[in-house]
Design a protein around this motif. Sequence first.
Motif, PDB file in Angstrom:
ATOM      1  N   VAL A   1      48.408  46.910  43.655  1.00 14.20           N
ATOM      2  CA  VAL A   1      48.708  45.652  44.359  1.00 14.20           C
ATOM      3  C   VAL A   1      47.449  45.099  45.025  1.00 14.20           C
ATOM      4  CG1 VAL A   1      50.038  44.633  46.255  1.00 14.20           C
ATOM      5  CG2 VAL A   1      51.134  46.226  44.688  1.00 14.20           C
ATOM      6  N   LEU A   2      46.660  45.974  45.624  1.00 15.23           N
ATOM      7  CA  LEU A   2      45.412  45.541  46.247  1.00 15.23           C
ATOM      8  C   LEU A   2      44.466  44.927  45.214  1.00 15.23           C
ATOM      9  CD1 LEU A   2      43.472  45.412  48.680  1.00 15.23           C
ATOM     10  CD2 LEU A   2      42.733  47.720  48.076  1.00 15.23           C
ATOM     11  N   CYS A   3      44.308  45.581  44.077  1.00 12.17           N
ATOM     12  CA  CYS A   3      43.431  45.042  43.032  1.00 12.17           C
ATOM     13  C   CYS A   3      43.959  43.712  42.500  1.00 12.17           C
ATOM     14  CB  CYS A   3      43.287  46.043  41.893  1.00 12.17           C
ATOM     15  SG  CYS A   3      42.312  47.472  42.332  1.00 12.17           S
ATOM     16  N   SER A   4      45.255  43.605  42.322  1.00  8.94           N
ATOM     17  CA  SER A   4      45.844  42.352  41.829  1.00  8.94           C
ATOM     18  C   SER A   4      45.605  41.212  42.810  1.00  8.94           C
ATOM     19  CB  SER A   4      47.347  42.522  41.611  1.00  8.94           C
ATOM     20  OG  SER A   4      47.597  43.535  40.693  1.00  8.94           O
ATOM     21  N   LEU A   5      45.786  41.478  44.092  1.00  9.81           N
ATOM     22  CA  LEU A   5      45.571  40.431  45.088  1.00  9.81           C
ATOM     23  C   LEU A   5      44.097  40.061  45.218  1.00  9.81           C
ATOM     24  CD1 LEU A   5      48.106  41.206  47.954  1.00  9.81           C
ATOM     25  CD2 LEU A   5      48.231  39.480  46.183  1.00  9.81           C
ATOM     26  N   ILE A   6      43.212  41.031  45.072  1.00 15.86           N
ATOM     27  CA  ILE A   6      41.775  40.722  45.117  1.00 15.86           C
ATOM     28  C   ILE A   6      41.395  39.807  43.963  1.00 15.86           C
ATOM     29  CG2 ILE A   6      39.481  41.727  44.774  1.00 15.86           C
ATOM     30  CD1 ILE A   6      40.385  44.085  46.491  1.00 15.86           C
ATOM     31  N   VAL A   7      41.902  40.121  42.763  1.00 16.57           N
ATOM     32  CA  VAL A   7      41.602  39.289  41.590  1.00 16.57           C
ATOM     33  C   VAL A   7      42.209  37.892  41.762  1.00 16.57           C
ATOM     34  CG1 VAL A   7      42.045  39.026  39.121  1.00 16.57           C
ATOM     35  CG2 VAL A   7      41.299  41.216  40.021  1.00 16.57           C
ATOM     36  N   ALA A   8      43.455  37.807  42.227  1.00 14.45           N
ATOM     37  CA  ALA A   8      44.094  36.497  42.421  1.00 14.45           C
ATOM     38  C   ALA A   8      43.367  35.684  43.490  1.00 14.45           C
ATOM     39  CB  ALA A   8      45.561  36.682  42.810  1.00 14.45           C
ATOM     40  N   HIS A   9      42.996  36.321  44.583  1.00 11.30           N
ATOM     41  CA  HIS A   9      42.298  35.636  45.670  1.00 11.30           C
ATOM     42  C   HIS A   9      40.936  35.109  45.203  1.00 11.30           C
ATOM     43  CE1 HIS A   9      41.244  34.779  49.830  1.00 11.30           C
ATOM     44  NE2 HIS A   9      40.100  35.441  49.664  1.00 11.30           N
ATOM     45  N   SER A  10      40.214  35.905  44.459  1.00  9.75           N
ATOM     46  CA  SER A  10      38.909  35.476  43.946  1.00  9.75           C
ATOM     47  C   SER A  10      39.065  34.324  42.954  1.00  9.75           C
ATOM     48  CB  SER A  10      38.198  36.641  43.266  1.00  9.75           C
ATOM     49  OG  SER A  10      38.006  37.682  44.173  1.00  9.75           O
ATOM     50  N   HIS A  11      40.050  34.417  42.074  1.00 10.81           N
ATOM     51  CA  HIS A  11      40.272  33.357  41.092  1.00 10.81           C
ATOM     52  C   HIS A  11      40.613  32.039  41.774  1.00 10.81           C
ATOM     53  CE1 HIS A  11      41.398  31.680  37.179  1.00 10.81           C
ATOM     54  NE2 HIS A  11      42.386  31.098  37.833  1.00 10.81           N
ATOM     55  N   ILE A  12      41.497  32.100  42.757  1.00  7.40           N
ATOM     56  CA  ILE A  12      41.888  30.876  43.476  1.00  7.40           C
ATOM     57  C   ILE A  12      40.694  30.275  44.210  1.00  7.40           C
ATOM     58  CG2 ILE A  12      43.267  30.020  45.417  1.00  7.40           C
ATOM     59  CD1 ILE A  12      45.445  32.026  44.535  1.00  7.40           C
ATOM     60  N   GLY A  13      39.874  31.110  44.832  1.00  2.14           N
ATOM     61  CA  GLY A  13      38.712  30.605  45.559  1.00  2.14           C
ATOM     62  C   GLY A  13      37.687  29.953  44.661  1.00  2.14           C
ATOM     63  N   PHE A  14      37.358  30.593  43.527  1.00  2.00           N
ATOM     64  CA  PHE A  14      36.396  29.988  42.601  1.00  2.00           C
ATOM     65  C   PHE A  14      36.973  28.740  41.939  1.00  2.00           C
ATOM     66  CE2 PHE A  14      34.311  34.210  42.674  1.00  2.00           C
ATOM     67  CZ  PHE A  14      33.042  33.773  43.009  1.00  2.00           C
ATOM     68  N   GLN A  15      38.274  28.735  41.679  1.00  2.00           N
ATOM     69  CA  GLN A  15      38.902  27.552  41.102  1.00  2.00           C
ATOM     70  C   GLN A  15      38.833  26.385  42.075  1.00  2.00           C
ATOM     71  OE1 GLN A  15      43.124  27.855  40.351  1.00  2.00           O
ATOM     72  NE2 GLN A  15      42.899  26.694  38.444  1.00  2.00           N
ATOM     73  N   ALA A  16      39.018  26.642  43.355  1.00  2.00           N
ATOM     74  CA  ALA A  16      38.902  25.579  44.355  1.00  2.00           C
ATOM     75  C   ALA A  16      37.480  25.034  44.414  1.00  2.00           C
ATOM     76  CB  ALA A  16      39.324  26.099  45.728  1.00  2.00           C
TER      77      ALA A  16
ATOM     78  N   VAL B   1      46.870  36.388  53.426  1.00  2.00           N
ATOM     79  CA  VAL B   1      47.441  37.176  54.524  1.00  2.00           C
ATOM     80  C   VAL B   1      47.824  38.573  54.030  1.00  2.00           C
ATOM     81  CG1 VAL B   1      49.436  37.311  56.083  1.00  2.00           C
ATOM     82  CG2 VAL B   1      48.181  35.188  55.856  1.00  2.00           C
ATOM     83  N   GLY B   2      48.269  38.682  52.780  1.00  2.00           N
ATOM     84  CA  GLY B   2      48.645  39.980  52.229  1.00  2.00           C
ATOM     85  C   GLY B   2      47.466  40.918  52.050  1.00  2.00           C
ATOM     86  N   LEU B   3      46.289  40.377  51.899  1.00  2.00           N
ATOM     87  CA  LEU B   3      45.108  41.225  51.732  1.00  2.00           C
ATOM     88  C   LEU B   3      44.733  41.973  53.006  1.00  2.00           C
ATOM     89  CD1 LEU B   3      42.745  39.109  49.477  1.00  2.00           C
ATOM     90  CD2 LEU B   3      43.613  41.388  49.014  1.00  2.00           C
ATOM     91  N   ILE B   4      45.065  41.413  54.147  1.00  2.00           N
ATOM     92  CA  ILE B   4      44.665  42.032  55.416  1.00  2.00           C
ATOM     93  C   ILE B   4      45.289  43.415  55.593  1.00  2.00           C
ATOM     94  CG2 ILE B   4      44.713  41.795  57.932  1.00  2.00           C
ATOM     95  CD1 ILE B   4      44.546  38.722  57.421  1.00  2.00           C
ATOM     96  N   PRO B   5      46.615  43.559  55.536  1.00  2.00           N
ATOM     97  CA  PRO B   5      47.156  44.919  55.720  1.00  2.00           C
ATOM     98  C   PRO B   5      46.856  45.848  54.546  1.00  2.00           C
ATOM     99  CG  PRO B   5      48.931  43.377  55.278  1.00  2.00           C
ATOM    100  CD  PRO B   5      47.683  42.562  55.458  1.00  2.00           C
ATOM    101  N   LEU B   6      46.713  45.262  53.337  1.00  2.00           N
ATOM    102  CA  LEU B   6      46.447  46.119  52.180  1.00  2.00           C
ATOM    103  C   LEU B   6      45.043  46.706  52.189  1.00  2.00           C
ATOM    104  CD1 LEU B   6      48.229  44.318  49.235  1.00  2.00           C
ATOM    105  CD2 LEU B   6      48.728  46.558  50.162  1.00  2.00           C
ATOM    106  N   THR B   7      44.112  46.071  52.863  1.00  2.00           N
ATOM    107  CA  THR B   7      42.767  46.643  52.941  1.00  2.00           C
ATOM    108  C   THR B   7      42.664  47.672  54.058  1.00  2.00           C
ATOM    109  OG1 THR B   7      42.068  44.775  54.301  1.00  2.00           O
ATOM    110  CG2 THR B   7      41.585  44.658  51.964  1.00  2.00           C
ATOM    111  N   ILE B   8      43.512  47.578  55.062  1.00  2.00           N
ATOM    112  CA  ILE B   8      43.462  48.495  56.205  1.00  2.00           C
ATOM    113  C   ILE B   8      44.384  49.694  56.014  1.00  2.00           C
ATOM    114  CG2 ILE B   8      43.872  48.680  58.685  1.00  2.00           C
ATOM    115  CD1 ILE B   8      43.174  45.694  58.866  1.00  2.00           C
ATOM    116  N   ALA B   9      45.553  49.498  55.413  1.00  2.00           N
ATOM    117  CA  ALA B   9      46.588  50.530  55.332  1.00  2.00           C
ATOM    118  C   ALA B   9      46.138  51.820  54.656  1.00  2.00           C
ATOM    119  CB  ALA B   9      47.824  49.973  54.639  1.00  2.00           C
ATOM    120  N   PRO B  10      45.458  51.798  53.519  1.00  2.00           N
ATOM    121  CA  PRO B  10      45.097  53.084  52.896  1.00  2.00           C
ATOM    122  C   PRO B  10      44.177  53.941  53.759  1.00  2.00           C
ATOM    123  CG  PRO B  10      44.778  51.294  51.350  1.00  2.00           C
ATOM    124  CD  PRO B  10      45.073  50.681  52.669  1.00  2.00           C
TER     125      PRO B  10
END
Length: 169
Positions: A101-116, A79-88
């Motif tokens: 923060v955007l880069c950190s969330l992108i990396v965390a989101h990708s890691h969680i998805g591939f781990q799943a 959910v945090g990625l949605i406003p962070l991709t639009i706001a800038p």
Amino acid sequence: MASFARSSLLRQTLAAPRSPFCKNVGVSQTVAFHASAKKQILPPLPQSVQGTMNDPAPVPETHPTHGSYHWSFERLVSVGLIPLTIAPFAAGSLNPVMDAVLCSLIVAHSHIGFQAAIVDYFPPQRVPKFRSLCNWLLRAFTLTTAVGLYEFETNDVGITEALRRMWTA
């Protein structure tokens, strides 16, 4: 019967080539392909029953990081990625903290998805070494991606500025 069919299919396959206008071109090759033996990619799981058939399934140890906290963290990152991709782009501000923060969330989101995906498709009972290899590869690629994005943010224009330049190019 099977050996008779295979030998006749072999003879048909090795026979002189037919005219390209023949009606059944390639039929013998298809039949020969479907008559081949089935190949197992992974070995079958062990088929033994531990205890009796009426024993309940073992319940794994509960841990808060693998339960609701983990699920809540995944949803918060998504959910945090949605406003962070639009706001800038909507506000027009290019803030390095927002980029970080955007880069950190992108990396965390990708890691969680591939781990799943690794957890879902590589069960530890069936392929324990390959699953361990996939987990270590995921960690290595996540670290490499994080370092690469850090270098891009500190030594270059940053991710949002790069996207803005590509959009207006």
